[in-house]
Design an enzyme around this catalytic site. Structure first.
Site, PDB file in Angstrom:
ATOM      1  N   LYS A  67       0.626  -1.178  -0.247  1.00 26.93           N
ATOM      2  CA  LYS A  67       0.042  -0.084   0.140  1.00 26.93           C
ATOM      3  C   LYS A  67       0.702   1.519  -0.010  1.00 26.93           C
ATOM      4  O   LYS A  67       0.841   2.191  -0.298  1.00 26.93           O
ATOM      5  CB  LYS A  67      -1.380  -0.347   1.692  1.00 26.93           C
ATOM      6  N   LYS A  87      -6.946 -10.190  -7.606  1.00 27.54           N
ATOM      7  CA  LYS A  87      -7.923 -10.276  -7.565  1.00 27.54           C
ATOM      8  C   LYS A  87      -8.570  -9.223  -7.263  1.00 27.54           C
ATOM      9  O   LYS A  87      -8.446  -8.587  -8.502  1.00 27.54           O
ATOM     10  CB  LYS A  87      -7.307  -9.924  -5.468  1.00 27.54           C
ATOM     11  N   LYS A 118     -12.335  -3.517  -5.131  1.00 23.43           N
ATOM     12  CA  LYS A 118     -12.972  -1.966  -5.675  1.00 23.43           C
ATOM     13  C   LYS A 118     -12.210  -1.253  -6.082  1.00 23.43           C
ATOM     14  O   LYS A 118     -12.775  -0.227  -6.657  1.00 23.43           O
ATOM     15  CB  LYS A 118     -13.797  -1.093  -4.316  1.00 23.43           C
TER      16      LYS A 118
END
Length: 342
Positions: free
Chosen positions: A118, A201, A204
């Site tokens: 991240k 994966k 969103k």
């Protein structure tokens, strides 16, 4: 240390950052509902404190938190049976997280692969909250003395850290106070992949809306996305080994298996030899049948946001009946002076 018997208690959470999708349903919500029917107390959390480790628009965060609560309920969670909370309404989460910041070691945190992913190349510009995220996650779990946590494979390392923190706290203070929580990763649908790229994966944050089935998609949109899902030209195999190097085929079969409560072996016994031109309509029909009622109920609940707020307030009240005594005991163990009535 003496052995302590912990009440079976399940805790898990999802970040309220919008766009709930099929991966959230199969990998989390559906499993939450399954646990609700077992002999354990179940607590499910909208982890809004985790969400703000990166900047969130305040109005969007409020909307997404309520929408996630609506998704929990629409998927089958009963707020009278399970405790449903948003994290920030139960302050013991953050209070215990500070204690765990003092228990966890810097080296442990630096090994967390999700922070590296991240933060990327700009780790020095990442928030301290993003770095300390796993200590808050450990507090989320252990402030309830949770014994089991249904999580995706990507959170397994954080659960291992939770166990390390509990073990170190117990050892440092000579107690058997925090349970060594068990991660629960099971079933075909624990990792749902993108409809456009079977190696990634379902997310969103993917720029392509066609990569995922949102829980807010209507029946026509669900069917269209499945029809356009990436596949290969070969027929479906009759054995699992035949999916090993076919990421998109494996993903669609896994989705069918999870939606239909079947094993992959059972699905392939039925559809082995079929072309995708025949299998995709079967999957679309099944997905619409399973997902459309959830979409409809979510929309209905979002028209009554005051009811959602009442559910969350009641959940926080029930949660604090558990968390406040556990935090107080934690403070006693580490030597904090207890408050007195004056």
């Amino acid at each position: 240390m003496s052995e302590t018997s912990f009440t079976p208690r399940v805790f898990s959470g999802i970040q309220p950052t919008g766009n709930l999708h099929l991966g959230n349903y199969l990998g989390a919500l559906k499993r939450f509902v399954d646990w609700q029917a077992r002999d354990a107390e179940t607590i499910y959390c909208m982890v809004d404190l985790h969400a703000i480790t990166v900047w969130q628009d305040p109005a969007d965060l409020q909307k997404s938190t309520r929408e996630l609560c609506a998704g929990f309920i629409a998927a089958g969670l009963d707020p009278e049976n399970s405790i449903l909370i948003n994290q920030s309404q139960v302050p013991e989460h953050a209070q215990l997280a500070w204690v765990f910041n003092c228990v966890a070691r810097m080296g442990w945190m630096q090994r967390m692969t999700q922070f590296k992913d991240k933060a990327g190349k700009n780790a020095q510009n990442a928030s301290l909250g993003l770095f300390a995220y796993p200590a808050l996650m450990a507090a989320d779990i252990l402030v309830y003395h949770a014994t089991h946590v249904p999580v995706g494979e990507d959170q397994k390392q954080h659960l291992e850290l939770t166990r390390d923190i509990a073990t170190k706290f117990n050892h440092d203070y000579g107690v058997d106070f925090f349970p060594i929580t068990e991660p629960v990763i099971e079933g075909a649908g624990t990792r749902v992949m993108s409809l456009r790229d079977g190696s990634k994966k379902m997310s969103k944050s993917d720029v392509s809306d066609a990569s995922r089935i949102n829980l807010t998609d209507d029946a026509d949109t669900i069917a269209k996305k499945i029809r356009k899902a990436k596949t290969d030209p070969d027929a479906l195999p009759s054995e699992v080994a035949g999916l090993s190097d076919r990421a998109e085929a494996k993903n669609l079969v896994n989705i069918f298996a999870a939606l239909n409560n079947q094993s992959v072996e059972e699905v392939l016994a039925d559809v082995g030899g079929k072309q995708f031109s025949e299998f995709k309509p079967m999957l679309a029909e099944l997905a619409v049948a399973k997902m459309s009622p959830i979409t409809t109920e979510m929309a209905r609940l979002m028209e009554h946001q005051d009811e959602i707020d009442k559910i969350l307030a009641r959940g926080a009240e029930r949660a604090r009946a558990i968390t406040a005594p556990i935090l107080r005991q934690t403070y006693d163990i580490i030597g904090m002076v207890p408050p007195v009535q004056i």
